[in-house]
Write an enzyme that holds these catalytic residues in place. Structure first.
Site, PDB file in Angstrom:
ATOM      1  N   GLU A 189       0.832  -1.207   0.000  1.00 19.72           N
ATOM      2  CA  GLU A 189       0.000   0.000   0.000  1.00 19.72           C
ATOM      3  C   GLU A 189       0.863   1.251   0.000  1.00 19.72           C
ATOM      4  O   GLU A 189       1.909   1.298   0.661  1.00 19.72           O
ATOM      5  CB  GLU A 189      -0.905   0.065   1.245  1.00 19.72           C
ATOM      6  CG  GLU A 189      -1.773  -1.145   1.464  1.00 19.72           C
ATOM      7  CD  GLU A 189      -2.973  -1.207   0.541  1.00 19.72           C
ATOM      8  OE1 GLU A 189      -3.241  -0.214  -0.167  1.00 19.72           O
ATOM      9  OE2 GLU A 189      -3.632  -2.254   0.542  1.00 19.72           O
ATOM     10  N   THR A 190       0.405   2.249  -0.731  1.00 15.99           N
ATOM     11  CA  THR A 190       0.892   3.621  -0.593  1.00 15.99           C
ATOM     12  C   THR A 190      -0.264   4.459  -0.078  1.00 15.99           C
ATOM     13  O   THR A 190      -1.366   4.427  -0.630  1.00 15.99           O
ATOM     14  CB  THR A 190       1.398   4.179  -1.929  1.00 15.99           C
ATOM     15  OG1 THR A 190       2.547   3.428  -2.353  1.00 15.99           O
ATOM     16  CG2 THR A 190       1.789   5.644  -1.781  1.00 15.99           C
TER      17      THR A 190
END
Length: 272
Positions: free
Chosen positions: A46-47
Site C-alpha cells: 500500500e501507498t
C-alpha cells in the site's frame, strides 16, 4: 514538483518485520492516474496519500485534534480500507507534524478512522468491526490455497478456517488458480502462542501475499472473539516478514495495537 516519501513498517515488533507502507503527504490531491503510478512505482502493498483538505462529505473534523483526508493504493488499484498504512500515516504525522497530539483522525472510503498514541509509544488503530457470514467453502478457492477447510465465511474478505497453525504456515497457494475476488482471501486457524494466526492473499488487487493486514483483522477479531468467547485477542500473521497484533472488540469497533518503525525518508521529484 517534489513530494515527501516516508517508508514505515507497521505492526513491526522488530526491525525488518511488520508491513512496510509508503506514506506520501500532499498539499492537494494529484490526478488519480498519477497516484496510481506512484503506488506502482513504490511497489509496496500500500501507498497512503493524505492531505489536510477534508472533502465536504466528511462533515468537518471530528474533534480538536489533527484530521486528514486519506486514500490508499496498491500497485494495481485504490482500496476501501487499509490498516497498516493508516497506522504508518498516523505515526508519521504525530512524529513529524503534530508531536503535541496523541490522536489523529482520517476521513476515508470507510468513514472516519482514528489512531491514538499510547504512553509506551505504541499506536491504537480504531476500525469498524466487520461481519462474517458462514458459507460453504468455495471449491476453487480451497483448491488454489491447497488446504483442508474446517469452515468458511464471507464478508469484506473470504475467510477459510483450517484446523491448526501449521497448515496456515505451510500453505503454498497457486495464485494463477485464484478465483476473482472483490478483495482477498484469509487463511486462519487457532494459534499456539497467540489466540489465532492468519495469512492474507489478494492477487486480484495486486498483493499476492500481504505481510501484515490490519484491515483483515477488522473482520478476524469479531469472528475469533465469538469463537473463543473473549473480546481481547492476540494475533500473529504468518507471512515471511511476520507481524504481531493485539486486538480488542469494543462494541462495533475493533481496536488494533502495534508499533511502527521508520525505514526511510525521501523526496520524489515529479515531472512537470
Amino acid at each position: 514538483m517534489e513530494v515527501l516519501l516516508h517508508q514505515i513498517d507497521a505492526f513491526a515488533d522488530a526491525p525488518f518485520s511488520g508491513n512496510p507502507a509508503a506514506v506520501m503527504p500532499l498539499p492537494t490531491w494529484l490526478p488519480d492516474t498519477l497516484l496510481q503510478q506512484l503506488a506502482e512505482e513504490n511497489n509496496l502493498a500500500e501507498t497512503a496519500f493524505y492531505t489536510s483538505q477534508l472533502p465536504p462529505e466528511a462533515g468537518g473534523p471530528p474533534g480538536d485534534w489533527p484530521a486528514f483526508h486519506l486514500r490508499w493504493f496498491t500497485p494495481a488499484v485504490e482500496v476501501d480500507m487499509c490498516g497498516h498504512a493508516t497506522l504508518a500515516s498516523a505515526a508519521q504525522i504525530i512524529s513529524d507534524i503534530h508531536p503535541e497530539h496523541d490522536r489523529v483522525s482520517f476521513y476515508t472510503r470507510s468513514g472516519w478512522l482514528h489512531v491514538d498514541r499510547t504512553d509506551d509509544d505504541e499506536y491504537v488503530l480504531n476500525l469498524p468491526a466487520l461481519a462474517s457470514v458462514q458459507v460453504d467453502p468455495d471449491p476453487a478457492l480451497v483448491a488454489a490455497l491447497g488446504v483442508t477447510p474446517v469452515r468458511a465465511y464471507t464478508g469484506q474478505d473470504e475467510i477459510i478456517v483450517v484446523a491448526g497453525e501449521d497448515e496456515v504456515r505451510s500453505a503454498t497457494p497457486d495464485f494463477g488458480a485464484f478465483p476473482q475476488l472483490p478483495r482477498g482471501a484469509v487463511l486462519t486457524a487457532p494459534g499456539r502462542s497467540s489466540d489465532f494466526v492468519s495469512r492474507f492473499f489478494g492477487p486480484g488487487v495486486g498483493v499476492p501475499e500481504d505481510p501484515v493486514t490490519g484491515s483483515a483483522h477488522a473482520q478476524l477479531v469479531p469472528l475469533w472473539a465469538r469463537e473463543l468467547g473473549h473480546s481481547t485477542l492476540t494475533a500473529r500473521q504468518l507471512s515471511r516478514r511476520g507481524g504481531t497484533l493485539r486486538g480488542e472488540l469494543a462494541d462495533n469497533r475493533v481496536l488494533l495495537l502495534g508499533r511502527c518503525r521508520r525505514y526511510l525518508d525521501g523526496v520524489v521529484t515529479l515531472p512537470d
